[in-house]
Design an enzyme around this catalytic site. Structure first.
Site, short mmCIF file in Angstrom:
data_model
loop_
_atom_site.label_atom_id
_atom_site.label_comp_id
_atom_site.label_asym_id
_atom_site.label_seq_id
_atom_site.Cartn_x
_atom_site.Cartn_y
_atom_site.Cartn_z
N GLU A 1 14.83 90.73 90.50
CA GLU A 1 13.92 90.87 89.36
C GLU A 1 14.75 90.56 88.13
O GLU A 1 15.65 91.32 87.78
CB GLU A 1 13.39 92.31 89.27
CG GLU A 1 12.48 92.72 90.41
CD GLU A 1 11.21 91.92 90.48
OE1 GLU A 1 10.91 91.18 89.52
OE2 GLU A 1 10.52 92.01 91.49
N CYS B 1 11.78 94.23 80.52
CA CYS B 1 11.75 92.90 81.15
C CYS B 1 10.38 92.25 80.98
O CYS B 1 10.27 91.03 80.99
CB CYS B 1 12.08 93.02 82.62
SG CYS B 1 11.02 94.18 83.48
#
Ligand code: NAP
Length: 676
Positions: free
Chosen positions: A256, A295
């Site tokens: 990720e 993020c």
């Protein structure tokens, strides 16, 4: 000063000489000392594989889920202490809620989904049985089983609790022990949460271990059943996933990474409308929550060309009302970045964006409430306007991991999609629109470049979960630049930690392996009616046959009158004949179901508590007047729900007088453990 200890093979290990001093993001005072000198990785892996893994794999999914829920409850009782620590990371109370309560909520969701969606077993059946031979004596079934390995979880600094828990939950449910490596700069918070879990002894010892510092030598000892789950920057991901040992042994690496997420204002939205306000509020929330260190935060804002000034003005006005300062203060909307180093990084990356875009907000150092701007890592939100997004490079490629976003105009929907996709693969894009056709066109153009698309408007806003929130039920991840990984997504995340295998053999063999009846396997004709048996007394494959019952034209007409279903195929011989599916008037499908129940039900009070539904109903052959139907009811699978009752799934098949199958379905009942 906190000495952040690692947890290696059942021992707490203090930081060593190479440890680094971690300072408060707010006051600059020294908070923690973190970093292990030497990790006994061999002992760690042995403890995980040989003890914890074995113990975890002996449990069923439901047993693991029960423990996960206990873990969530424990952390919930301790969330205030964790929030106190979290202030040092620069996070406000609401930022900490996303991290800490969000993480705890993720455990609860996984525990409850596992109880509902997974069997009380150690094998998970995947999809339908495949018939591999003409007569059906050789079949195939996909299954998942636990891997005898360990998952190394490397986390980013920005979600010290959620980041750990969202990886831990599916791994534990899958029966895989975890070695957790938090980002050093916020490791004191991760370690505090970790210690609560380990000391509770809810899970077997060494089902989770912790390395604070670099896990030197760990990767070289990983084996093909192991896994690495990484969250962090694209740069670190690239370096780690290129490890020759991981590549040589095909060790699964889930990444990720960072992402240049966008938000798009639909071309149907007017300035001052509810959608316009939703759009502006979401941008400001995304820029300032966790001081933009998310993020999923919005980095690029696409608006119709005619709207760019209205949007820029509204966002600037809203940002001007943001209070920046000590995250402990109730009035503070935005805290500090995690460290001075992070502030330097944001400033440097902003300079690149500034080479292609005009700064419209955030030129001056911010006013800081209750803290010193010289010792805390405070920055102002920065909004840029890029008039030529087609020729720009940095605005689409540079992640300033802080409260920084760039506004850019689009000409039409094709152009908007092109700009959105310039992110090179993102975690999420959001779209504010009321126009479903605009939403569909953008989906067709952008879904391939995104892990998640989020649409909002006045009808969903009140209950919407936010552009930036990964949810435990939905997949989190994204293609390309975002890492190509996939986390969460409910039970999908559990499956990522398991091995899928296709097993092939006869119906009896597959029934035995899966502990779930597969048509064609031997049926055990029950001497006692299964409705008279308690949940525990029933066994998979146990069967009764009932019938026959003749269907008359009077039955069909009575059913039509009684229910009001006078569809021509049941009532009009000529019209029914003209229909390619029917030979003439046919019995209602629901009449057949009702008669089937009338044939197999044992009516007196007993262990069967309720009929809770049916799945996969199909009618395979029409039934006409004077046909006779029989029914076969077989225990397919059983799933305990609580101490009082469990769900029984029954395979039900109806045949006509020629032994031709006319209908089938899966019936669900709740059955008591005790006879009533
Ligand atoms: P980072 O610098 O890439 O570090 C991530 C993790 O990797 C940290 O635990 C770090 O440990 C570790 N690491 C670095 N080099 C290593 C090595 N050689 N061997 C083993 N471990 C190593 O990222 P970050 O600064 O912590 O986090 C910010 C980034 O994460 C942003 O780019 C953000 O977009 C991304 N992120 C992505 C997601 C997502 O779900 N996609 C979520 C959150 C954050 P140390 O701390 O000890 O260096």
């Amino acid at each position: 000063m906190i000495n952040v200890e690692s947890y290696v093979a059942g021992q707490w290990v203090a930081p060593g000489d190479s440890a680094q001093v971690i300072k408060s993001a707010v006051s600059g005072e020294e908070v923690a000392y973190a970093g292990i000198d030497h990790v006994d990785t061999q002992a760690m892996l042995a403890a995980a594989r040989e003890k914890a893994g074995v113990a975890l794999r002996e449990m069923t999914f439901h047993e693991r889920a029960t423990k996960l829920k206990a873990l969530a409850t424990l952390l919930n009782d301790n969330k205030d202490a964790l929030t106190e620590l979290s202030f040092h990371t620069g996070a406000t109370r609401s930022d900490s809620a996303i991290d800490i309560e969000g993480g705890i909520g993720t455990l609860f969701v996984f525990a409850s989904k596992a109880k509902r969606e997974l069997p009380d077993d150690r094998i998970l059946i995947d999809g339908d049985t495949e018939q591999l031979s003409r007569r059906g004596s050789f079949l195939g079934q996909h299954i998942y089983t636990s891997r005898p390995g360990v998952v190394v979880q490397i986390n980013a600094f920005n979600f010290p609790v959620w980041g750990m828990l969202e990886k831990l939950a599916p791994a534990l449910l899958a029966g895989m022990p975890s070695i957790i490596k938090p980002a050093t700069v916020t490791s004191y918070l991760t370690a505090a949460c970790f210690r609560l879990m380990v000391e509770s002894r809810i899970f077997p010892a060494d089902a989770m271990q912790l390395i604070v510092g670099r896990p030197a030598g760990l990767f070289e000892q990983l084996q093909s059943h192991d896994q690495v789950s990484f969250t962090g920057s694209a740069q670190t991901a690239f370096a780690l996933r290129s490890d020759p040992h991981l590549l040589k042994h095909s060790i699964n690496f889930n990444a990720e990474q960072d992402s240049l997420n966008s938000t798009v204002l639909g071309n149907d939205v007017d300035a001052g409308s509810e959608e316009f306000d939703i759009f502006v509020n979401e941008i400001c929330r995304e820029m300032t929550t966790k001081a933009g260190q998310k993020c999923t935060a919005i980095r690029r804002i696409m608006v119709p060309d005619a709207m760019k000034i209205d949007v820029a003005d509204a966002v600037c006005a809203k940002l001007a009302s943001v209070t920046i300062g000590d995250p402990k203060l109730a009035d503070t909307n935005m805290g500090a970045l995690v460290s001075q180093a992070q502030r330097d990084d944001v400033v440097e990356k902003s300079t690149l964006i500034a080479s292609e875009a005009k700064l419209v907000f955030g030129g001056a150092p911010p006013d800081v409430c209750g803290a010193d701007i010289n010792t805390g890592a405070f920055v102002s939100p920065k909004l840029y306007l890029c008039e030529n997004p087609d020729t720009a490079e940095h605005v689409h490629a540079t992640e300033a991991f802080g409260p920084v976003a760039t506004l850019m105009p689009y000409k039409n929907i094709t152009h908007a999609a092109e700009l959105v996709n310039r992110g090179g693969g993102s975690l999420v894009a959001s779209v504010v629109t009321e126009d479903a056709a605009f939403a569909r066109d953008l989906t067709l153009a952008c879904a391939s470049h995104h892990g998640r698309l989020y649409f909002n408007n006045r009808h969903s806003d009140e209950e919407s979960t936010g552009h930036g929130s990964p949810l435990p039920h939905m997949t989190h991840g994204g293609p390309g630049r975002a890492g190509g990984g996939e986390e969460l997504g409910g039970i999908r995340a559990v499956k990522h930690h398991m091995q899928r295998t296709s097993v092939q053999g006869s119906a009896d063999i597959l029934t035995g392996i899966c502990n779930s009846y597969i048509p064609g396997a031997a049926q055990d004709n029950s001497a006692v009616h299964p409705f008279r048996k308690t949940f525990g007394q029933l066994s998979v494959g146990e069967t009764i046959k009932a019938g026959p019952r003749k269907i008359t034209i009077a039955d069909i007409e009575h059913f039509a009158e009684f229910t009001g279903d006078k569809f021509y195929a049941h009532m009009d011989e000529e019209a029914a004949k003209a229909n390619p599916f029917f030979p003439g008037r046919v019995a209602h499908g629901y009449l057949l179901l009702s008669f089937a129940a009338g044939l197999f039900v044992d009516p007196a009070p007993g262990p069967v508590l309720a009929n809770t539904g049916l799945n996969g109903l199909s009618f395979q052959k029409p039934v006409v007047a004077d046909d006779s139907i029989s029914v076969t009811l077989t225990v397919k699978s059983k799933k305990r729900r609580n101490d009082d009752y469990g769900e029984v799934r029954w395979h039900v098949v109806l045949h006509n007088q020629n032994d031709e199958q006319v209908a089938s379905y899966e019936l669900h009942t709740m059955n008591a453990f005790a006879k009533s």
